[in-house]
Design a protein around this motif. Structure first.
Motif, short mmCIF file in Angstrom:
data_model
loop_
_atom_site.label_atom_id
_atom_site.label_comp_id
_atom_site.label_asym_id
_atom_site.label_seq_id
_atom_site.Cartn_x
_atom_site.Cartn_y
_atom_site.Cartn_z
N ASP A 1 -9.04 9.21 5.76
CA ASP A 1 -9.58 10.46 5.20
C ASP A 1 -8.51 11.19 4.39
N GLU A 2 -7.30 11.21 4.94
CA GLU A 2 -6.20 11.94 4.30
C GLU A 2 -5.83 11.33 2.95
N LEU A 3 -5.80 9.99 2.88
CA LEU A 3 -5.37 9.31 1.66
C LEU A 3 -6.53 8.98 0.73
N GLY A 4 -7.74 9.00 1.28
CA GLY A 4 -8.90 8.65 0.48
C GLY A 4 -8.94 7.18 0.11
N VAL A 5 -8.45 6.32 1.02
CA VAL A 5 -8.43 4.88 0.78
C VAL A 5 -9.00 4.16 2.00
N PRO A 6 -9.46 2.92 1.84
CA PRO A 6 -9.93 2.16 3.00
C PRO A 6 -8.77 1.76 3.90
N VAL A 7 -8.96 1.89 5.20
CA VAL A 7 -8.00 1.40 6.19
C VAL A 7 -8.76 0.41 7.06
N LEU A 8 -8.45 -0.86 6.91
CA LEU A 8 -9.20 -1.94 7.52
C LEU A 8 -8.40 -2.60 8.64
N ALA A 9 -9.10 -3.26 9.55
CA ALA A 9 -8.44 -3.96 10.67
C ALA A 9 -9.04 -5.34 10.83
N LEU A 10 -8.19 -6.32 11.17
CA LEU A 10 -8.67 -7.68 11.42
C LEU A 10 -9.39 -7.77 12.76
N VAL A 11 -8.84 -7.09 13.76
CA VAL A 11 -9.39 -7.10 15.11
C VAL A 11 -9.46 -5.67 15.61
N SER A 12 -10.56 -5.32 16.27
CA SER A 12 -10.70 -3.98 16.83
C SER A 12 -10.87 -4.04 18.34
N PHE A 13 -10.83 -2.88 18.96
CA PHE A 13 -11.09 -2.79 20.40
C PHE A 13 -12.44 -3.39 20.73
N ASP A 14 -13.41 -3.20 19.85
CA ASP A 14 -14.75 -3.74 20.08
C ASP A 14 -14.73 -5.27 20.19
N ASP A 15 -13.91 -5.92 19.35
CA ASP A 15 -13.78 -7.38 19.41
C ASP A 15 -13.17 -7.81 20.74
N ILE A 16 -12.18 -7.05 21.21
CA ILE A 16 -11.51 -7.41 22.47
C ILE A 16 -12.46 -7.23 23.65
#
Length: 215
Positions: free
Chosen positions: A174-189
């Motif tokens: 939100d602060e930078l106005g850019v996408p911040v993506l993740a390969l693995v999330s807590f949901d995957d674990i």
């Protein structure tokens, strides 16, 4: 073959990168799992991770004049291997660079090594974002050479509340106005634990998500 979070979780467990149990984090929270990116120290692990970064970049980043950046120190091997994966698997010839922790005072000098980032839109690669402090420092370094952040990719999103109701990743995006993506999330674990773990492990994960998790 595209990156599969469940496969990476299994490989990480096999190599001790991901562990289940009871771990006290810097925040003081008692976590039912721990991810140690410093143990991503085999060719297999680095290859799987780099292919994940490369797949994500190929999908979400512009492929023309792509520039990627690794945050010292762990991000350095990640960004180098990702550049190779982009070239070998996606025929994308990305420019890549990284920062020093301390400015070099001789030779070429400066804080940055590798590709010239001046005026570039740069995708930043890192392992795990907790509070976002280190990433904000990287953003400051890039600002200093006239580069701007196009997006950020981390290996793991813990999906935990930061100062408010949003996670550090959501807050930084939100602060930078850019996408911040993740390969693995807590949901995957938690999905992995539901299928392969013990009932106690699963209940600990559910309880942790209820107390600290974000949507």
């Amino acid at each position: 073959m595209s990156f599969n979070p469940q496969t990476f979780i299994q490989v990480a467990l096999n190599n001790g990168v991901l562990k289940f149990g009871e771990f006290t984090l810097k925040s003081g929270r008692i976590s039912p799992y721990f991810f140690n990116a410093g143990l991503l120290a085999t060719g297999e692990l680095l290859s799987v991770l780099a292919d994940g970064y490369a797949d994500t970049l190929a999908k979400h980043a512009g492929t023309d004049d792509l520039t990627i950046f690794g945050a010292a120190y762990k991000g350095i091997p990640f960004v180098a291997s990702t550049a190779q994966s982009l070239y070998n698997n996606h025929q994308i010839n990305a420019h890549w660079g990284y920062n020093r922790k301390e400015a070099k005072t001789h030779g070429e000098g400066g804080m940055l090594v590798g590709a010239d980032l001046t005026g570039k839109s740069v995708w930043v690669i890192d392992d795990v974002m907790t509070a976002g402090t280190a990433m904000r420092e990287v953003v400051g370094i890039l600002d200093g050479v006239g580069a701007k952040v196009a997006g950020i990719i981390v290996a793991l999103d813990r999906k935990e509340k930061g100062q408010g109701e949003k996670s550090a990743i959501q807050e930084l995006g939100d602060e930078l106005g850019v996408p911040v993506l993740a390969l693995v999330s807590f949901d995957d674990i938690i999905e992995y634990v539901a299928k392969n773990g013990t009932d106690d492990e699963y209940q600990s994960m559910v309880q942790y998500r209820q107390e600290y998790g974000v949507e």
